[in-house]
Design a protein around this motif. Structure first.
Motif, short mmCIF file in Angstrom:
data_model
loop_
_atom_site.label_atom_id
_atom_site.label_comp_id
_atom_site.label_asym_id
_atom_site.label_seq_id
_atom_site.Cartn_x
_atom_site.Cartn_y
_atom_site.Cartn_z
N ALA A 177 0.83 -1.20 0.00
CA ALA A 177 0.00 0.00 0.00
C ALA A 177 0.86 1.24 0.00
O ALA A 177 0.48 2.28 -0.54
N GLY A 178 2.05 1.15 0.62
CA GLY A 178 2.90 2.32 0.70
C GLY A 178 3.60 2.64 -0.61
O GLY A 178 4.15 3.71 -0.78
N ASP A 179 3.54 1.71 -1.55
CA ASP A 179 4.28 1.92 -2.79
C ASP A 179 3.75 3.09 -3.60
O ASP A 179 4.50 3.82 -4.22
N GLY A 180 2.45 3.28 -3.62
CA GLY A 180 1.91 4.27 -4.55
C GLY A 180 1.54 5.59 -3.90
O GLY A 180 0.74 6.33 -4.42
N ILE A 181 2.14 5.90 -2.75
CA ILE A 181 1.65 7.09 -2.06
C ILE A 181 2.12 8.38 -2.72
O ILE A 181 3.19 8.44 -3.33
#
Lengths: 297, 359, 289
Positions: free
Chosen positions: B274-278
Motif C-alpha cells: 500500500a505504501g508503494d503508490g503514495i
C-alpha cells in the motif's frame, strides 16, 4: 459436671427442636455463609497475586526489584524504578504529613479542646478523609504541577494531603489515652506546655501514633489516582523527586492492567505482589507495635 | 527534645540531598556561543528527551529508545504514549520534546502551537486490523461497508446476512456484537474513520476525526493496547487495532476488501504494497488509505515524529537529530519484526534530507 | 532529669512558638479544604459558562462537538455504588454479626485479621484482578464494576458495623435469653433494633467510598457514556472518566473534567456527612444506656 443428653432433655434443659430452633440454625448458617462469601474474593485475589506475581518476582528474585522497566512488548522482569518511586514518593509524603498531622492533633487535644475552632478543625478533618483521592490529585495538579511540571514531589504532596486527616484523627485518639496525671505531674515540676508535650505526652503516645501513621503510610503507598496527574511516567530510574517524570508501583500496575500483551501483564502481577507485600508488612509492623505496647501496660 | 531536633535535622538534610541530586541530572545549561550553525555532533553531559503520543508507534519507540540509550548512555529518552491527540497537544504546549502522531495538526489547532513551525518525519507504515473475538470465525472476510455498518451499530449480531454473505462456510453464532473503540484522541481512530468515510460508499455516517461520537452500548479502551485487551477478553467483541498490537495480543483479525476487490490480510508486506503508490507532499505528509493494487492492504496508515524546526536548546536539538536519524535509518530494520512496514526508499531519503531543517 | 528553672524569656518564646506551630498545623486542614474548593470551582467555571446548567442535565459528552453533559457519569457513579452497596451490605452485616455474636473467641481474632487484610489490599490490585480475571468471564459493565466495588467496601462496613453492634448493652442481650430466645431471636430483638442507626451510617460510609473509587471502576466499567438500567451494559463513572480522559483533554474538556471532580466532591461530602451524623447519634444514644 456434664449432663448426659437424656437426663438433660428430661429436665427440659436443652430446647426441643421446633421451628424456632431450626430458624436459628438456618440464620447461623447464613451468617457463617457471609464469612465464606467475604473470604472467597480475598482468597482468589491473593492466589492470583501470589501465584502470578510470584512467578516473576521470586523466579527472578533480585532482578525484578532492581532492573529498569523493559519495553512493553519485551518479556522479562524489571520494576526497580517503580519500587524506588513508591518508596521515595510515599516516604516524602510521610515526612510531610506525619509531623504536621501530629502537631495538628497536639493542637486539637492539648490546646484547643472543645473550642469552636478545634471543633471546626475536627469536623473538617473528618470531611477531608472523605475526599476522593482523584480530587486530591487534580487539586495538586492545579496548584503545583502546572507551576512546577511533572515530578515525584507533586505526587508526594497529593499523598500527604490524603494522609494528613488520617494521621490527625489517629494521633488525637492516642493523645486522649495518655493519662492526665502525667501532664499534671510535669507541670508541677515546672515544665512548660511545649516541653511537657514533647518529653512526656508524645513518648507515652508514641507507639499508638507510630502504628497509626504506619497504617496511613500503607494506605498512601497503595493509592494510584493522585499520582496519575502529577508524576508522569518513566521506565528508567529517577533518583530525584524534583526533576523529571517519576513512576510508582501503583501507577505501573494501572498501566499494565490496560495492556494486552502477556509480558506487560506478568510484570503487572509482579508489581502487585511487591505492593501487597509492602502494605502488608507496614500493617503487620503497626499491629505488632500496638500489641507490644498494650502488653507492656 | 534532642531526638526531635535530630529527626527534624535529618529530614531537612534528606530533603536537601534529594533536591541537589536532581539538579545534577536536570536540564543542561545553555553553552555559550552556540546560537549559530555548527552543531557539535556529540553533546557532553546528560540530556533528557521526553515524548508522548501515538500508541501505534509506541512499541517501535520503546525498542528503539532502549537500544539507542545503550549506545548513547548520556541521552535519556522516554516515550509516554497516550494517543496522537495527547502527543500533538503536549508538543503544542511544549511539554515534550517531540510527539508521535498518526495525523497532522488540524488547521484550527495550528494557532495553539507555541514553539513555531513543526516538521513531520514519517517513521513507519502499518495496517489497522479489524480484530474480533467470536467463536467459529478464524478468518473473516469483511468489506468496507459492512465494517462501517458494524461500527456504527447498524449491524448488531454476528450472524447478520451482510457478514455471512462474504463468508460462505463460516458458522457464525447469533451473538451480539460488542464494538470497541478508542477513548483517547487517536490517530488510529482518525485514519480508520477517514478510510470508512472514503471507502464505504456512503455507508459511514459518523464522520471522521481523532474522536468520534460512537453509538451507545460500545466500549472504549486506552491506546491500541487497551482496545486489544478489551477485544481479547470480551466475547463477541470487535475493534480496530494496529497490526503490531493485534498480533502481540494474539487476536484474530479480518481480511478487508481493497479497492481492487480483493480480500487482503493485514501483514507488513501488504502494508508495504500500500505504501508503494503514495503521493507525498512537500512537508512529508501523505495518506496510504484505500491504496490501489491487488496486494495492498486498504487500511494502511503511517506515523510521524513531529518536532519543532527551531530547537531552543542546542544540546537537546543535537540529541534529537541523532535519535531521529537513528529512527529513520538503522532502526528501520527492527520494524518487520514488530509487524510494521519500513519506509519506502524514496520517502526515507526525503526524511533524511529534512533532518537538516532542524536548527 | 532535673533542670534548673529557666526564667529567661526564651522559654516563653519557645513555648509560644510551639503552640503557634500546632495551631498552624491544625489550620492547614482548613486551608487545604478551602483551597480545594476555591481552585477547583474556579477551573470549572469555563465549562459552566459554556454549558450553563445543562452541564448537569445533558447526557451528551462529546469532545468532538465541545458539548459536555455530566449526567451519564453521575448516573454511572450512583448506579455502580448502589450495586456495590446492595451486594456488600448483607454480607458485611452478616460477617459483623457472626464475629460479634456467634464466633467463639479463638475464631474471632483471625476473622478480624481477615477483614483487616481485605482493607489493606490496594484498590489497584483489585482492579488488576478484576480486569484480567473477572472481565473475561463477565464482560465490562456496571455490574462488574459494582462487584469489585462491593469487595472493596466490605471491610469498611464490617468494621464499623462491628463497633456499633458491640455497643449493645449486655443486659439487653441477657434479658432476651432469659425470656427463652434462641440466639437469632436475641439478635433480632436486642442487637438489631439498637444498632439500626449505626448500621445505616456504616452503609452510607461504604456508599461514599464506593462513589469515590477511581481505578477499579475505570478498568472494568466499559467506558461508555450511557445511561442504562440494565446492569449488564457498559457505562462510565465520574472518577473513571476523569482518570481516562485527562491525559489529552483540551482546555475546555479539562475544565469539564474538573467540573465532574467538583460534583463528585460535593456528592461524596454530603453522603459522608449524613453518614457520620447518623453514626455519631447512634453511638451517643447507646453510651447513655
Amino acid at each position: 459436671m456434664v449432663m448426659p443428653q437424656e437426663l438433660a432433655r428430661a429436665l427440659e434443659l436443652r430446647p426441643r427442636r421446633t421451628w424456632r430452633t431450626t430458624k436459628n440454625t438456618i440464620m447461623t448458617g447464613l451468617l457463617g455463609g457471609a464469612v465464606v462469601v467475604v473470604a472467597i474474593p480475598l482468597v482468589l485475589v491473593m492466589i492470583s497475586v501470589f501465584a502470578k506475581g510470584g512467578a516473576i518476582l521470586f523466579a527472578h528474585f533480585p532482578k525484578f526489584l532492581t532492573a529498569d522497566i523493559p519495553p512493553t512488548r519485551v518479556a522479562g522482569p524489571g520494576m526497580g524504578p517503580a519500587i524506588i518511586g513508591t518508596l521515595m514518593i510515599t516516604g516524602m509524603a510521610t515526612v510531610i504529613a506525619v509531623p504536621l498531622g501530629v502537631m495538628g492533633a497536639i493542637y486539637l487535644h492539648e490546646y484547643g479542646g472543645q473550642s469552636k475552632f478545634a471543633q471546626l478543625v475536627r469536623f473538617m478533618a473528618m470531611v477531608m478523609t472523605g475526599v476522593p483521592s482523584i480530587v486530591m490529585g487534580l487539586f495538586i495538579y492545579i496548584v503545583w504541577t502546572l507551576n512546577f511540571k511533572l515530578q515525584g514531589f507533586g505526587g508526594a504532596l497529593a499523598l500527604a494531603c490524603l494522609m494528613l486527616p488520617i494521621v490527625i484523627s489517629a494521633s488525637e485518639q492516642m493523645l486522649k489515652l495518655v493519662p492526665n496525671g502525667l501532664r499534671e505531674a510535669s507541670y508541677a515540676l515546672g515544665a512548660t506546655k511545649a516541653r511537657t508535650i514533647l518529653t512526656i505526652v508524645l513518648p507515652a503516645a508514641s507507639s499508638g501514633i507510630v502504628s497509626g501513621s504506619l497504617l496511613a503510610v500503607a494506605r498512601a503507598a497503595g493509592e494510584t489516582a493522585p499520582l496519575l496527574f502529577t508524576i508522569g511516567a518513566t521506565r528508567v530510574l529517577n533518583t530525584s523527586l524534583f526533576h523529571g517524570d517519576d513512576t510508582a508501583l501503583s501507577a505501573r500496575i494501572f498501566e499494565n492492567a490496560k495492556e494486552a500483551v502477556a509480558s506487560a501483564q506478568e510484570r503487572g502481577w509482579g508489581a502487585a505482589l511487591a505492593l501487597v507485600l509492602l502494605t502488608f508488612t507496614l500493617t503487620v509492623i503497626a499491629r505488632v507495635i500496638t500489641a507490644l505496647a498494650t502488653r507492656r501496660k | 527534645m534532642k531526638t526531635w531536633i535530630a529527626i527534624l535535622a535529618s529530614s531537612t538534610a534528606l530533603f536537601a540531598v534529594s533536591c541537589k541530586k536532581g539538579e545534577d541530572k536536570g536540564t543542561p545549561k545553555m553553552t555559550e556561543g552556540s546560537d549559530k550553525g555548527a552543531m557539535k555532533p556529540e553533546p557532553s553531559g546528560p540530556v533528557s528527551l521526553s515524548a508522548s503520543g501515538s500508541t501505534f508507534q509506541k512499541a517501535f519507540e520503546e525498542i528503539a529508545m532502549d537500544s539507542f540509550m545503550k549506545s548513547h548512555p548520556d541521552i535519556k529518552l522516554t516515550y509516554g504514549g497516550g494517543g496522537s491527540g495527547k502527543g500533538r497537544q503536549d508538543l503544542a504546549d511544549m511539554v515534550v520534546d517531540f510527539a508521535g502522531s498518526d495525523s497532522k495538526y488540524k488547521d484550527e489547532d495550528k494557532a495553539k502551537i507555541k514553539g513555531g513551525d513543526v516538521l513531520y518525519f514519517p517513521i513507519l507504515l502499518g495496517g489497522i486490523t479489524v480484530s474480533y473475538n467470536v467463536q467459529g470465525a478464524d478468518n473473516l472476510n469483511l468489506s468496507p461497508d459492512t465494517v462501517a455498518k458494524i461500527f456504527q451499530g447498524d449491524i448488531k449480531k454476528w450472524n447478520d446476512p451482510a457478514i455471512v454473505a462474504d463468508n460462505k462456510g463460516a458458522k457464525l453464532p447469533a451473538e451480539a456484537i460488542v464494538v470497541v473503540h478508542r477513548a483517547d484522541g487517536s490517530g488510529t481512530t482518525d485514519n480508520f474513520t477517514k478510510y470508512l468515510d472514503t471507502a464505504s460508499g456512503g455507508a459511514w455516517k459518523l464522520e471522521s476525526g481523532s474522536t468520534v461520537d460512537w453509538p451507545k452500548d460500545t466500549q472504549a479502551g486506552q491506546g491500541n493496547g487497551g482496545v486489544a485487551q478489551i477485544v481479547s477478553s470480551t466475547k463477541g467483541a470487535i475493534g480496530y487495532v494496529d497490526l503490531s498490537d493485534a498480533k502481540a495480543a494474539k487476536l484474530h483479525y479480518a481480511n478487508i476488501k481493497n479497492k481492487n476487490g480483493k480480500f487482503v490480510e493485514p501483514t507488513a508486506d501488504s502494508a508495504s504494497a500500500a505504501g508503494d503508490g503514495i503521493d507525498v507532499k512537500d512537508d512529508l505528509t501523505f495518506s496510504a488509505l484505500d491504496a490501489k493494487g491487488d496486494a495492498a492492504y486498504p487500511i494502511t496508515y503511517q506515523s510521524w515524529v513531529i518536532v519543532y524546526a527551531k530547537q531552543a536548546d542546542p544540546k537537546k536539538g543535537a540529541a534529537l537529530k541523532q535519535y531521529l536519524s537513528y529512527l529513520i535509518g538503522d532502526a528501520q530494520k527492527e520494524l518487520p519484526g514488530l509487524d510494521f512496514a519500513p519506509l519506502p526508499k524514496s520517502l526515507q531519503d526525503k526524511a533524511v534530507a529534512q533532518l537538516a531543517k532542524i536548527q | 532529669m532535673t533542670t534548673k528553672p529557666d526564667l529567661s524569656g526564651n522559654r516563653q518564646l519557645g513555648d509560644k512558638a510551639f503552640g503557634g506551630l500546632a495551631i498552624g498545623a491544625a489550620a492547614l486542614v482548613l486551608l487545604i479544604l478551602a483551597l480545594i474548593a476555591i481552585t477547583m470551582t474556579n477551573r470549572a467555571r469555563p465549562v459552566l459558562g459554556h454549558m450553563g446548567l445543562d452541564f448537569f442535565t445533558s447526557s451528551k459528552w462529546s469532545e468532538h462537538d465541545n458539548i459536555f453533559g455530566a449526567l451519564p457519569f453521575i448516573w454511572g457513579t450512583v448506579y455502580t455504588a448502589a450495586i456495590a452497596v446492595v451486594l456488600a451490605v448483607p454480607v458485611s452485616i452478616g460477617v459483623a454479626l457472626f464475629i460479634t455474636q456467634i464466633a467463639p473467641p479463638w475464631l474471632k481474632r483471625p476473622l478480624v485479621y481477615l477483614i483487616d487484610l481485605l482493607a489493606v489490599v490496594p484498590s489497584v490490585v483489585f482492579g488488576l484482578w478484576g480486569v484480567l480475571m473477572l472481565a473475561p468471564h463477565l464482560n465490562r459493565s456496571f455490574l462488574t464494576a459494582g462487584i469489585i466495588l462491593a469487595i472493596m467496601i466490605v471491610p469498611i462496613i464490617t468494621s464499623l458495623a462491628r463497633e456499633v453492634i458491640e455497643t449493645t448493652a449486655q443486659s439487653d442481650k441477657e434479658a432476651a435469653y432469659a425470656l427463652g430466645a434462641t440466639r437469632w431471636e436475641m439478635i433480632n430483638a436486642a442487637v438489631i433494633p439498637h444498632a439500626k442507626g449505626g448500621l445505616v451510617g456504616a452503609v452510607m460510609l461504604g456508599l461514599g467510598r464506593a462513589m469515590g473509587e477511581t481505578i477499579a471502576a475505570a478498568l472494568v466499567i466499559g467506558s461508555s457514556a450511557q445511561i442504562a438500567l440494565n446492569p449488564l451494559k457498559s457505562g462510565d463513572s465520574m472518577p473513571a472518566v476523569i482518570a481516562n480522559q485527562w491525559g489529552e483533554a483540551s482546555d475546555l474538556q479539562k475544565s469539564a473534567l474538573i467540573g465532574l471532580a467538583v460534583t463528585l466532591f460535593a456528592m461524596t461530602i454530603i453522603v459522608n456527612l449524613v453518614a457520620s451524623r447518623i453514626v455519631q447519634r447512634s453511638m451517643q444514644k447507646t453510651r447513655g444506656a
